[in-house]
Design a protein around this motif. Structure first.
Motif, PDB file in Angstrom:
ATOM      1  N   HIS A 158       0.834  -1.205   0.000  1.00  0.00           N
ATOM      2  CA  HIS A 158       0.000   0.000   0.000  1.00  0.00           C
ATOM      3  C   HIS A 158       0.872   1.259   0.000  1.00  0.00           C
ATOM      4  CE1 HIS A 158      -2.460   3.211   1.865  1.00  0.00           C
ATOM      5  NE2 HIS A 158      -3.377   2.734   1.048  1.00  0.00           N
ATOM      6  N   GLN A 159       1.911   1.268   0.826  1.00  0.00           N
ATOM      7  CA  GLN A 159       2.814   2.426   0.884  1.00  0.00           C
ATOM      8  C   GLN A 159       3.485   2.674  -0.469  1.00  0.00           C
ATOM      9  OE1 GLN A 159       5.597   1.530   3.979  1.00  0.00           O
ATOM     10  NE2 GLN A 159       4.147   1.944   5.642  1.00  0.00           N
ATOM     11  N   SER A 162       0.238   3.231  -3.477  1.00  0.00           N
ATOM     12  CA  SER A 162      -0.849   4.207  -3.360  1.00  0.00           C
ATOM     13  C   SER A 162      -0.620   5.488  -4.175  1.00  0.00           C
ATOM     14  CB  SER A 162      -1.153   4.536  -1.902  1.00  0.00           C
ATOM     15  OG  SER A 162      -0.016   5.032  -1.249  1.00  0.00           O
ATOM     16  N   GLN A 166      -5.410   3.186  -7.172  1.00  0.00           N
ATOM     17  CA  GLN A 166      -6.280   2.888  -6.029  1.00  0.00           C
ATOM     18  C   GLN A 166      -5.906   1.500  -5.526  1.00  0.00           C
ATOM     19  OE1 GLN A 166     -10.517   2.941  -6.853  1.00  0.00           O
ATOM     20  NE2 GLN A 166     -10.869   1.452  -5.238  1.00  0.00           N
ATOM     21  N   ILE A 167      -5.771   1.366  -4.214  1.00  0.00           N
ATOM     22  CA  ILE A 167      -5.402   0.091  -3.616  1.00  0.00           C
ATOM     23  C   ILE A 167      -6.607  -0.455  -2.870  1.00  0.00           C
ATOM     24  CG2 ILE A 167      -3.747  -1.120  -2.139  1.00  0.00           C
ATOM     25  CD1 ILE A 167      -2.490   0.438  -4.509  1.00  0.00           C
ATOM     26  N   SER A 197     -11.087   0.017  -0.130  1.00  0.00           N
ATOM     27  CA  SER A 197      -9.819   0.706  -0.287  1.00  0.00           C
ATOM     28  C   SER A 197      -9.013   0.594   0.984  1.00  0.00           C
ATOM     29  CB  SER A 197     -10.051   2.181  -0.621  1.00  0.00           C
ATOM     30  OG  SER A 197     -10.680   2.309  -1.867  1.00  0.00           O
TER      31      SER A 197
END
Length: 198
Positions: A158-159, A162, A166-167, A197
């Protein structure tokens, strides 16, 4: 204790995941009861799979030895901008069998695990980030098994991702500690439909 060839066959089956000594013995005895031709077909299929399968250069799913990219990556009807990230190629087989995802996949080859010495550079994370940037990914679905390693890997991804897309992650209809390959179609469908999300 049976004859050495039988014991060797039992020991070979017992090395497979989820196969204990009793099941291995049952499989070995089944093979012995069947015609020799069936044993040869099984042996040939094992060798052919080992020799004829490699990893896709794009997503690291299984593909045939004479094809650099897998059938999913070659399929122009798939949405290459929607990437579903999974731990192993076996997870792709499960999701494809249930026709859950119409985008493409990316196989990490494991999960982050500092205790086992598995760091980001040991996985296909760099390739994922480069791919997401190259195709201008619209969504990256992180479909990793629930648990400490899966959650840590999802957070790390995610880091990194992002800023580019979109995660999301499948809804927690998948029970904690359960593997994707053990989930049924209904559970997988609800999990994907209810993804959120990160």
């Amino acid at each position: 204790m049976g004859p050495a060839p039988l014991e060797d066959l039992i020991a070979s089956f017992a090395k497979l995941p989820g196969i204990g000594r009793v099941t291995a013995q049952r499989l070995a005895l089944h093979v012995l009861k069947r015609p020799r031709e069936e044993a040869e077909l099984l042996a040939n299929a094992l060798v052919a799979a080992k020799d004829g399968i490699q990893y896709c250069s794009e997503c690291f799913n299984f593909t045939e030895r004479d094809s650099e990219r897998c059938a999913i990556c070659r399929d122009t009807r798939r949405d290459e901008r929607c990437i579903c990230v999974v731990e192993e190629a076996s997870d792709v087989l499960v999701l494809e069998a249930n026709q859950i995802h119409r985008g493409v996949f990316h196989v990490l080859g494991g999960l982050l695990s500092p205790l086992e010495g598995i760091a980001p550079e040991d996985l296909r994370i760099g390739e994922l980030v480069a791919r997401a940037q190259r195709v201008q990914a619209s969504e990256v679905i992180i479909a990793l098994n629930a648990g400490p390693e899966g959650d840590a890997t999802a957070s790390y991804l995610h880091q990194l991702l992002s800023p580019h897309a979109q995660i999301s992650r499948p809804a927690r209809g998948l029970p904690v500690g359960a593997d994707l390959d053990l989930a049924d179609r209904v559970t997988l469908t609800h999990a994907f439909a209810g993804r959120s999300s990160l």
